[in-house]
Design a protein around this motif. Structure first.
Motif, PDB file in Angstrom:
ATOM      1  N   LEU A  15       0.973  -1.102   0.105  1.00  0.00           N
ATOM      2  CA  LEU A  15       0.000   0.257   0.116  1.00  0.00           C
ATOM      3  C   LEU A  15       0.882   1.273   0.027  1.00  0.00           C
ATOM      4  CD1 LEU A  15      -2.670  -1.226   2.520  1.00  0.00           C
ATOM      5  CD2 LEU A  15      -3.118  -0.798  -0.150  1.00  0.00           C
ATOM      6  N   HIS A  16       2.108   1.166   0.682  1.00  0.00           N
ATOM      7  CA  HIS A  16       2.924   2.259   0.783  1.00  0.00           C
ATOM      8  C   HIS A  16       3.452   2.576  -0.838  1.00  0.00           C
ATOM      9  CE1 HIS A  16       5.698   5.011   2.143  1.00  0.00           C
ATOM     10  NE2 HIS A  16       6.812   4.465   1.540  1.00  0.00           N
ATOM     11  N   ILE A  17       3.957   1.716  -1.358  1.00  0.00           N
ATOM     12  CA  ILE A  17       4.619   1.514  -2.680  1.00  0.00           C
ATOM     13  C   ILE A  17       3.164   2.245  -3.721  1.00  0.00           C
ATOM     14  CG2 ILE A  17       5.233   0.266  -4.918  1.00  0.00           C
ATOM     15  CD1 ILE A  17       6.684  -1.450  -2.967  1.00  0.00           C
ATOM     16  N   MET A  18       2.017   1.705  -3.522  1.00  0.00           N
ATOM     17  CA  MET A  18       0.957   2.382  -4.385  1.00  0.00           C
ATOM     18  C   MET A  18       0.689   3.779  -4.194  1.00  0.00           C
ATOM     19  SD  MET A  18      -1.587  -1.110  -4.636  1.00  0.00           S
ATOM     20  CE  MET A  18      -1.454  -1.771  -3.044  1.00  0.00           C
ATOM     21  N   SER A  19       0.646   4.344  -2.895  1.00  0.00           N
ATOM     22  CA  SER A  19       0.358   5.439  -2.540  1.00  0.00           C
ATOM     23  C   SER A  19       1.653   6.470  -2.993  1.00  0.00           C
ATOM     24  CB  SER A  19      -0.103   5.678  -1.341  1.00  0.00           C
ATOM     25  OG  SER A  19       1.055   5.319  -0.455  1.00  0.00           O
ATOM     26  N   VAL A  20       2.671   5.990  -2.967  1.00  0.00           N
ATOM     27  CA  VAL A  20       3.894   6.763  -3.543  1.00  0.00           C
ATOM     28  C   VAL A  20       3.702   6.846  -4.824  1.00  0.00           C
ATOM     29  CG1 VAL A  20       6.342   6.620  -4.154  1.00  0.00           C
ATOM     30  CG2 VAL A  20       5.465   6.252  -1.622  1.00  0.00           C
ATOM     31  N   ILE A  21       3.389   5.901  -5.810  1.00  0.00           N
ATOM     32  CA  ILE A  21       3.166   6.032  -7.215  1.00  0.00           C
ATOM     33  C   ILE A  21       2.468   6.951  -7.564  1.00  0.00           C
ATOM     34  CG2 ILE A  21       2.558   4.634  -9.467  1.00  0.00           C
ATOM     35  CD1 ILE A  21       3.934   2.282  -8.123  1.00  0.00           C
ATOM     36  N   THR A  22       1.032   6.982  -6.877  1.00  0.00           N
ATOM     37  CA  THR A  22       0.069   7.853  -7.444  1.00  0.00           C
ATOM     38  C   THR A  22       0.460   9.196  -6.766  1.00  0.00           C
ATOM     39  OG1 THR A  22      -1.528   6.020  -6.722  1.00  0.00           O
ATOM     40  CG2 THR A  22      -2.529   8.307  -6.818  1.00  0.00           C
ATOM     41  N   TRP A  23       1.133   9.579  -5.671  1.00  0.00           N
ATOM     42  CA  TRP A  23       1.600  10.731  -5.330  1.00  0.00           C
ATOM     43  C   TRP A  23       2.642  11.496  -6.267  1.00  0.00           C
ATOM     44  CZ3 TRP A  23       5.065  11.949  -0.324  1.00  0.00           C
ATOM     45  CH2 TRP A  23       5.118  13.159  -0.111  1.00  0.00           C
ATOM     46  N   LEU A  59      -5.103  18.052  -7.319  1.00  0.00           N
ATOM     47  CA  LEU A  59      -4.362  18.383  -5.906  1.00  0.00           C
ATOM     48  C   LEU A  59      -5.520  17.707  -4.861  1.00  0.00           C
ATOM     49  CD1 LEU A  59      -2.114  19.478  -4.465  1.00  0.00           C
ATOM     50  CD2 LEU A  59      -3.392  21.677  -4.542  1.00  0.00           C
ATOM     51  N   ARG A  60      -6.801  17.973  -4.877  1.00  0.00           N
ATOM     52  CA  ARG A  60      -7.659  17.487  -3.701  1.00  0.00           C
ATOM     53  C   ARG A  60      -7.968  16.158  -3.948  1.00  0.00           C
ATOM     54  NH1 ARG A  60     -11.101  20.792  -0.153  1.00  0.00           N
ATOM     55  NH2 ARG A  60     -12.661  19.394   0.590  1.00  0.00           N
ATOM     56  N   TYR A  61      -8.150  15.631  -4.958  1.00  0.00           N
ATOM     57  CA  TYR A  61      -8.825  14.167  -4.934  1.00  0.00           C
ATOM     58  C   TYR A  61      -7.816  13.017  -5.425  1.00  0.00           C
ATOM     59  CZ  TYR A  61     -13.110  16.952  -4.972  1.00  0.00           C
ATOM     60  OH  TYR A  61     -13.915  17.875  -4.694  1.00  0.00           O
ATOM     61  N   ILE A  62      -6.561  13.432  -5.593  1.00  0.00           N
ATOM     62  CA  ILE A  62      -5.566  12.595  -5.873  1.00  0.00           C
ATOM     63  C   ILE A  62      -4.344  12.830  -4.906  1.00  0.00           C
ATOM     64  CG2 ILE A  62      -4.057  11.366  -7.854  1.00  0.00           C
ATOM     65  CD1 ILE A  62      -6.231  12.168  -9.924  1.00  0.00           C
ATOM     66  N   MET A  63      -3.935  13.928  -5.357  1.00  0.00           N
ATOM     67  CA  MET A  63      -2.406  14.098  -4.731  1.00  0.00           C
ATOM     68  C   MET A  63      -2.697  14.154  -2.940  1.00  0.00           C
ATOM     69  SD  MET A  63      -0.676  16.856  -7.339  1.00  0.00           S
ATOM     70  CE  MET A  63       0.554  17.210  -6.361  1.00  0.00           C
ATOM     71  N   ASN A  64      -3.407  14.974  -2.569  1.00  0.00           N
ATOM     72  CA  ASN A  64      -3.616  15.000  -1.154  1.00  0.00           C
ATOM     73  C   ASN A  64      -3.887  13.740  -0.451  1.00  0.00           C
ATOM     74  OD1 ASN A  64      -3.038  17.865  -1.056  1.00  0.00           O
ATOM     75  ND2 ASN A  64      -5.206  18.459  -0.832  1.00  0.00           N
ATOM     76  N   PRO A  65      -5.206  13.053  -0.770  1.00  0.00           N
ATOM     77  CA  PRO A  65      -5.162  11.648  -0.212  1.00  0.00           C
ATOM     78  C   PRO A  65      -3.887  10.638  -0.382  1.00  0.00           C
ATOM     79  CG  PRO A  65      -6.834  12.316  -1.512  1.00  0.00           C
ATOM     80  CD  PRO A  65      -5.959  13.089  -1.674  1.00  0.00           C
ATOM     81  N   SER A  66      -3.113  10.875  -1.626  1.00  0.00           N
ATOM     82  CA  SER A  66      -2.160   9.714  -1.797  1.00  0.00           C
ATOM     83  C   SER A  66      -0.746  10.323  -1.094  1.00  0.00           C
ATOM     84  CB  SER A  66      -1.690   9.756  -3.340  1.00  0.00           C
ATOM     85  OG  SER A  66      -1.297  10.993  -3.845  1.00  0.00           O
TER      86      SER A  66
END
Length: 149
Positions: A15-23, A59-66
């Protein structure tokens, strides 16, 4: 608690790797949107509105949550027994890279607010140059974690 973190380690890491990729995708794309916004629109025109919607949603719906997920799962990894060797340099260099990426994320948020107010003063070239910040931070982070120097 630590037994629970050890049990969850593979999931936490994934989950860390997936969130890093998205961010990271957002950290690369938002400055590119700023380049086009600067070079292809003027405050108040229809393209300005479209760019503002795209930038806001990214920013609000992808970057901030990731970013939040990256920090959450990263902190869980830090607390998992046996994962981090605090006598090594790599956890500190990785932390420095993550702090730079977090600063850049917030810097982008401030730039977006300038566009909203019609007060952007940066050129497309300046936004292109700032787009290198997450790349440099990523290099530091990946080398730190993989090489564990």
């Amino acid at each position: 608690m630590t037994d629970y973190l050890t049990l969850l380690y593979p999931w936490t890491k994934a989950l860390h790797i997936m969130s890093v990729i998205t961010w990271m995708a957002g950290l690369f794309y938002l400055p590119r949107l700023f380049v086009y916004h600067t070079e292809r629109s003027v405050p108040g025109d229809s393209r300005d509105e479209v760019f503002q919607i795209m930038e806001h949603k990214l920013l609000r719906y992808i970057m901030n949550p990731s970013m939040i997920a990256t920090w959450l799962f990263g902190l869980m990894l830090l607390l998992t027994p046996g994962i981090v060797d605090w006598a090594s340099v790599w956890p500190y260099s990785k932390m420095a890279g993550v702090l730079v990426m977090t600063w850049f994320h917030h810097w982008l948020g401030l730039r977006r607010k300038e566009f909203v107010r019609g007060q952007n003063t940066r050129t497309g070239r300046q936004h292109r140059m700032m787009n290198e910040v997450p790349t440099l931070a990523m290099v530091v982070i990946v080398l730190s974690v993989v090489l564990k120097f």
